[in-house]
Design a protein around this motif. Structure first.
Motif, PDB file in Angstrom:
ATOM      1  N   GLN A   1      27.647 -50.034 -40.571  1.00 40.99           N
ATOM      2  CA  GLN A   1      27.969 -49.046 -41.591  1.00 40.99           C
ATOM      3  C   GLN A   1      27.694 -49.699 -42.948  1.00 40.99           C
ATOM      4  N   PRO A   2      27.249 -48.927 -43.928  1.00 38.50           N
ATOM      5  CA  PRO A   2      26.964 -49.517 -45.230  1.00 38.50           C
ATOM      6  C   PRO A   2      28.198 -50.129 -45.893  1.00 38.50           C
ATOM      7  N   TYR A   3      29.374 -49.698 -45.446  1.00 41.99           N
ATOM      8  CA  TYR A   3      30.601 -50.185 -46.077  1.00 41.99           C
ATOM      9  C   TYR A   3      31.305 -51.237 -45.233  1.00 41.99           C
ATOM     10  N   GLU A   4      30.611 -51.765 -44.219  1.00 43.30           N
ATOM     11  CA  GLU A   4      31.198 -52.797 -43.380  1.00 43.30           C
ATOM     12  C   GLU A   4      31.032 -54.160 -44.055  1.00 43.30           C
ATOM     13  N   THR A   5      32.072 -55.008 -44.010  1.00 45.69           N
ATOM     14  CA  THR A   5      31.905 -56.338 -44.593  1.00 45.69           C
ATOM     15  C   THR A   5      31.228 -57.260 -43.586  1.00 45.69           C
ATOM     16  N   LEU A   6      30.749 -58.395 -44.098  1.00 44.29           N
ATOM     17  CA  LEU A   6      30.097 -59.371 -43.230  1.00 44.29           C
ATOM     18  C   LEU A   6      31.081 -59.917 -42.189  1.00 44.29           C
ATOM     19  N   VAL A   7      32.337 -60.112 -42.571  1.00 41.97           N
ATOM     20  CA  VAL A   7      33.335 -60.578 -41.595  1.00 41.97           C
ATOM     21  C   VAL A   7      33.444 -59.573 -40.455  1.00 41.97           C
TER      22      VAL A   7
ATOM     23  N   LEU B   1      39.749 -65.518 -52.270  1.00 39.93           N
ATOM     24  CA  LEU B   1      40.574 -66.627 -52.751  1.00 39.93           C
ATOM     25  C   LEU B   1      40.735 -67.775 -51.765  1.00 39.93           C
ATOM     26  N   CYS B   2      40.729 -67.487 -50.446  1.00 37.62           N
ATOM     27  CA  CYS B   2      41.247 -68.483 -49.496  1.00 37.62           C
ATOM     28  C   CYS B   2      40.178 -69.198 -48.693  1.00 37.62           C
ATOM     29  N   GLY B   3      38.999 -68.621 -48.544  1.00 36.24           N
ATOM     30  CA  GLY B   3      37.917 -69.315 -47.857  1.00 36.24           C
ATOM     31  C   GLY B   3      37.922 -69.238 -46.341  1.00 36.24           C
ATOM     32  N   CYS B   4      38.859 -68.510 -45.731  1.00 34.07           N
ATOM     33  CA  CYS B   4      38.889 -68.424 -44.261  1.00 34.07           C
ATOM     34  C   CYS B   4      37.660 -67.692 -43.714  1.00 34.07           C
ATOM     35  N   CYS B   5      37.008 -66.908 -44.573  1.00 36.94           N
ATOM     36  CA  CYS B   5      35.893 -66.070 -44.145  1.00 36.94           C
ATOM     37  C   CYS B   5      34.551 -66.655 -44.581  1.00 36.94           C
ATOM     38  N   THR B   6      34.522 -67.960 -44.904  1.00 40.40           N
ATOM     39  CA  THR B   6      33.303 -68.569 -45.443  1.00 40.40           C
ATOM     40  C   THR B   6      32.125 -68.479 -44.471  1.00 40.40           C
TER      41      THR B   6
ATOM     42  N   GLY C   1      44.793 -74.724 -37.552  1.00 46.27           N
ATOM     43  CA  GLY C   1      43.349 -74.555 -37.421  1.00 46.27           C
ATOM     44  C   GLY C   1      42.785 -73.269 -37.984  1.00 46.27           C
ATOM     45  N   PHE C   2      43.637 -72.424 -38.528  1.00 49.51           N
ATOM     46  CA  PHE C   2      43.131 -71.128 -39.003  1.00 49.51           C
ATOM     47  C   PHE C   2      42.123 -71.282 -40.138  1.00 49.51           C
ATOM     48  N   CYS C   3      42.378 -72.207 -41.041  1.00 52.67           N
ATOM     49  CA  CYS C   3      41.504 -72.377 -42.204  1.00 52.67           C
ATOM     50  C   CYS C   3      40.300 -73.250 -41.890  1.00 52.67           C
ATOM     51  N   THR C   4      40.309 -73.911 -40.704  1.00 49.75           N
ATOM     52  CA  THR C   4      39.369 -74.997 -40.438  1.00 49.75           C
ATOM     53  C   THR C   4      37.889 -74.602 -40.478  1.00 49.75           C
ATOM     54  N   PRO C   5      37.486 -73.481 -39.860  1.00 47.94           N
ATOM     55  CA  PRO C   5      36.054 -73.145 -39.940  1.00 47.94           C
ATOM     56  C   PRO C   5      35.575 -73.039 -41.395  1.00 47.94           C
ATOM     57  N   GLY C   6      36.375 -72.395 -42.229  1.00 53.26           N
ATOM     58  CA  GLY C   6      36.010 -72.256 -43.642  1.00 53.26           C
ATOM     59  C   GLY C   6      35.961 -73.602 -44.332  1.00 53.26           C
ATOM     60  N   MET C   7      36.935 -74.457 -44.025  1.00 56.29           N
ATOM     61  CA  MET C   7      36.957 -75.799 -44.622  1.00 56.29           C
ATOM     62  C   MET C   7      35.692 -76.566 -44.227  1.00 56.29           C
ATOM     63  N   ILE C   8      35.312 -76.449 -42.949  1.00 61.77           N
ATOM     64  CA  ILE C   8      34.150 -77.201 -42.463  1.00 61.77           C
ATOM     65  C   ILE C   8      32.853 -76.656 -43.080  1.00 61.77           C
ATOM     66  N   MET C   9      32.759 -75.347 -43.194  1.00 66.08           N
ATOM     67  CA  MET C   9      31.572 -74.759 -43.828  1.00 66.08           C
ATOM     68  C   MET C   9      31.455 -75.228 -45.284  1.00 66.08           C
ATOM     69  N   MET C  10      32.577 -75.215 -45.975  1.00 65.00           N
ATOM     70  CA  MET C  10      32.569 -75.572 -47.391  1.00 65.00           C
ATOM     71  C   MET C  10      32.295 -77.065 -47.568  1.00 65.00           C
ATOM     72  N   ALA C  11      32.927 -77.893 -46.712  1.00 67.32           N
ATOM     73  CA  ALA C  11      32.709 -79.339 -46.795  1.00 67.32           C
ATOM     74  C   ALA C  11      31.250 -79.658 -46.480  1.00 67.32           C
TER      75      ALA C  11
ATOM     76  N   SER D   1      35.158 -67.360 -35.543  1.00 71.30           N
ATOM     77  CA  SER D   1      35.477 -68.416 -36.517  1.00 71.30           C
ATOM     78  C   SER D   1      35.581 -67.821 -37.913  1.00 71.30           C
ATOM     79  N   VAL D   2      34.982 -66.651 -38.096  1.00 74.67           N
ATOM     80  CA  VAL D   2      34.966 -66.015 -39.412  1.00 74.67           C
ATOM     81  C   VAL D   2      36.169 -65.084 -39.481  1.00 74.67           C
ATOM     82  N   ARG D   3      37.119 -65.444 -40.324  1.00 74.86           N
ATOM     83  CA  ARG D   3      38.411 -64.753 -40.322  1.00 74.86           C
ATOM     84  C   ARG D   3      38.721 -64.183 -41.682  1.00 74.86           C
ATOM     85  N   GLU D   4      39.308 -62.989 -41.678  1.00 81.41           N
ATOM     86  CA  GLU D   4      39.759 -62.445 -42.944  1.00 81.41           C
ATOM     87  C   GLU D   4      41.243 -62.755 -43.098  1.00 81.41           C
ATOM     88  N   SER D   5      41.570 -63.380 -44.222  1.00 87.65           N
ATOM     89  CA  SER D   5      42.983 -63.678 -44.457  1.00 87.65           C
ATOM     90  C   SER D   5      43.430 -62.986 -45.748  1.00 87.65           C
TER      91      SER D   5
END
Ligand SMILES: Cc1cc2nc3c(=O)[nH]c(=O)nc-3n(C[C@H](O)[C@H](O)[C@H](O)COP(=O)(O)OP(=O)(O)OC[C@H]3O[C@@H](n4cnc5c(N)ncnc54)[C@H](O)[C@@H]3O)c2cc1C
Ligand code: FES
Ligand code: FES
Lengths: 174, 296
Positions: free
Chosen positions: A21-27, A47-52, A103-113, A38-42
């Motif tokens: 859908q055109p209004y669907e987010t990437l997450v 702000l939080c990076g869980c969906c990086t 571990g909830f934030c971990t995928p985002g942390m690893i992507m960002m790192a 691994s891609v999570r919406e928080s």
């Protein structure tokens, strides 16, 4: 009104397609279409990076990014960095340094790192804190996360010293 | 989010013709960082969005022209601005302000055009651009116009843009020799919160006195404002502590802060005073340090 649109892109190196859908987010699209859990919406607000997610080499907040816009792009999630048996150097470092609790934030942390170390192979504590300030950890594993980024940096430097290019060193060695 | 359709024009002309409609719910979207928040909270429920993504190749350049004026393409990301050697050379104040704006992911996506068109008084770039006399170039079906930032930003989340117009360029005139400055941002809730007060201050000295001062305040006010009274007060004065003190009093007297979760109106007025004084001191000190941004 709004119609489904078929997008084609590379997901962790594989060509894929999905009707969105055109209004669907990437997450939403990555979870619905490809079980990329691994891609999570928080926070849902950038702000939080869980969906990086990495789109064409740039980290973005998947919660603020429309899925239709990745048509033709190269999309990477933490699933693309390594496998359970063969972790990437950053993933290994997080395990070794216990850079998480729940571990909830971990995928985002690893992507960002991972992106930080591609831009800056030897960051200081301050540089790590500054770069990762948009990644929040509710368990407050911050000291261990910072240690993990330093450990990952050492691993990557050792690999590049051994002749690997920075681009291949960052991925799991198969 | 409510269902909407997304159109992806390939050219500026096509984008302008798609926007040329009486339907108020048709809107351009660039990085989407501001609009997505508005759509998620249902403040804004569009039927049609016109994505500017595909115009990026032609409208994201960052360059100096022959006159030395800086041009920021509206689709340049804030991260492009942050990492641009052209910008850093032009003034480190912009570069450093970008480094403390939100986080890397937001800067990777948010654009210069969206940043200005949103008209949010808490944005970091507008006060700096305002102090640097920047102009916004706007295109519509009827043609082009150029508007100085104080006239562009008309109020709280409002700008001079018509719904069918697009920002196509941001022009910052070449800086006079010897102009040094700073952007001082005060955050109230956490270090990486939106600013509660932002002050851009630039000074140029000649023969021991202030030849030119430029001061713009944002975030505490309903829109970024140039403090011309403060600027003319400083002109011709020695840059002594008392002069800056008095300038700061003048600044505080001239602003009308809005109360919100970040502070009462009176508290913000005090913060404006302190920030203006410190920004002036830092702008002066920056003559030797070549510019800077301070974060309180
Ligand atoms: C978590 C978070 C924290 C933030 N913190 C800060 C902060 O501390 N300081 C700060 O300054 N900013 C901050 N921002 C705001 C950010 O700078 C803006 O969201 C961003 O600059 C808007 O750009 P965009 O391209 O995403 O705009 P969009 O969301 O695409 O558009 C915003 C508005 O501009 C219009 N528009 C876009 N492009 C054009 C154009 N070329 N011509 C005409 N109209 C146009 C759209 O129709 C819309 O009305 C933050 C944002 C987030 C998500
Ligand atoms: S869920 Fe996207 S940044 Fe928090
Ligand atoms: S490990 Fe639990 S949120 Fe970071």
């Amino acid at each position: 009104m709004a119609e489904l649109q078929t997008i084609r892109f590379r997901l962790n190196g594989r060509p894929v397609e999905l009707a969105v859908q055109p209004y669907e987010t990437l997450v939403e699209a990555l979870r619905r279409g490809f079980q990329m859990y691994s891609v999570r919406e928080s926070c849902g607000q950038g702000l939080c990076g869980c969906c990086t997610v990495n789109v064409d080499g740039r980290a973005v907040s998947g919660c603020l990014y429309l899925a239709v816009l990745v048509d033709g792009c190269d999309v990477q999630t933490v699933e693309g960095l390594g496998t359970l048996n063969q972790l990437s150097p950053v993933q290994e470092a997080f395990v070794e340094c216990e850079g998480f609790q729940c571990g909830f934030c971990t995928p985002g942390m690893i992507m960002m790192a991972t992106q930080l170390l591609q831009e800056n192979p030897d960051p200081t504590d301050e540089e790590i804190k500054h770069y990762m300030s948009g990644n929040l950890c509710r368990c407050a594993a911050y000291p261990e996360i910072i240690a993990a980024v330093h450990r990952a940096a050492e691993k990557l430097r050792a690999q590049t010293a051994a002749g690997n290019t920075p681009a291949t060193a960052i991925m799991a060695q198969r | 989010m409510n269902p909407f359709q997304l159109l992806q024009p390939e050219t500026l002309e096509e984008a302008l013709s798609l926007l040329n409609t009486d339907d108020p719910s048709v809107r351009p979207v660039a990085g989407g960082t501001a609009l997505m928040l508005m759509m998620k909270s249902k403040v804004f429920t569009p039927h049609t969005l016109v994505s500017l993504q595909r115009l990026k190749p032609s409208l994201s350049g960052i360059r100096l022209d022959d006159a030395g004026d800086l041009h920021l393409g509206p689709l340049a990301s804030l991260r492009d601005v942050e990492r641009s050697p052209v910008v850093a050379e032009f003034t480190p104040v912009i570069t450093q302000a970008m480094q403390t704006l939100s986080n890397v992911r937001v800067r990777n996506v948010a654009t210069v055009g969206g940043h200005l068109a949103h008209g949010d008084p808490h944005m970091d770039l507008p006060p700096i651009l305002m102090a640097l006399d920047a102009r916004v170039r706007i295109s519509g079906q009827a043609g082009e116009r150029e508007v100085a930032l104080p006239e562009f930003l008309t109020g709280y989340y409002t700008t001079v843009l018509n719904p069918s117009e697009l920002i196509t360029d941001v022009v910052v005139p070449a800086l006079p020799n010897g102009l040094s400055g700073t952007y001082l941002k005060y955050t109230a809730l956490s270090a990486d919160d939106w600013p509660m007060c932002g002050v851009a201050a630039f000074v140029r000295m000649q023969g021991g006195v202030v030849a030119e001062a430029r001061v713009a305040v944002s975030a505490a006010t309903e829109r970024p404002v140039r403090l011309t009274g403060v600027e003319s007060f400083l002109r011709g004065r020695r840059p002594a502590a008392e002069a800056f003190e008095e300038a700061a009093e003048l600044a505080a007297a001239g602003v009308h802060p809005l109360a919100d979760i970040r502070g009462s109106s009176g508290y913000k007025r005090e913060i404006v005073k302190v920030c203006v004084r410190r920004a002036l001191e830092q702008a002066l000190a920056a003559r030797t340090r070549n510019g800077g941004v301070a974060h309180e």
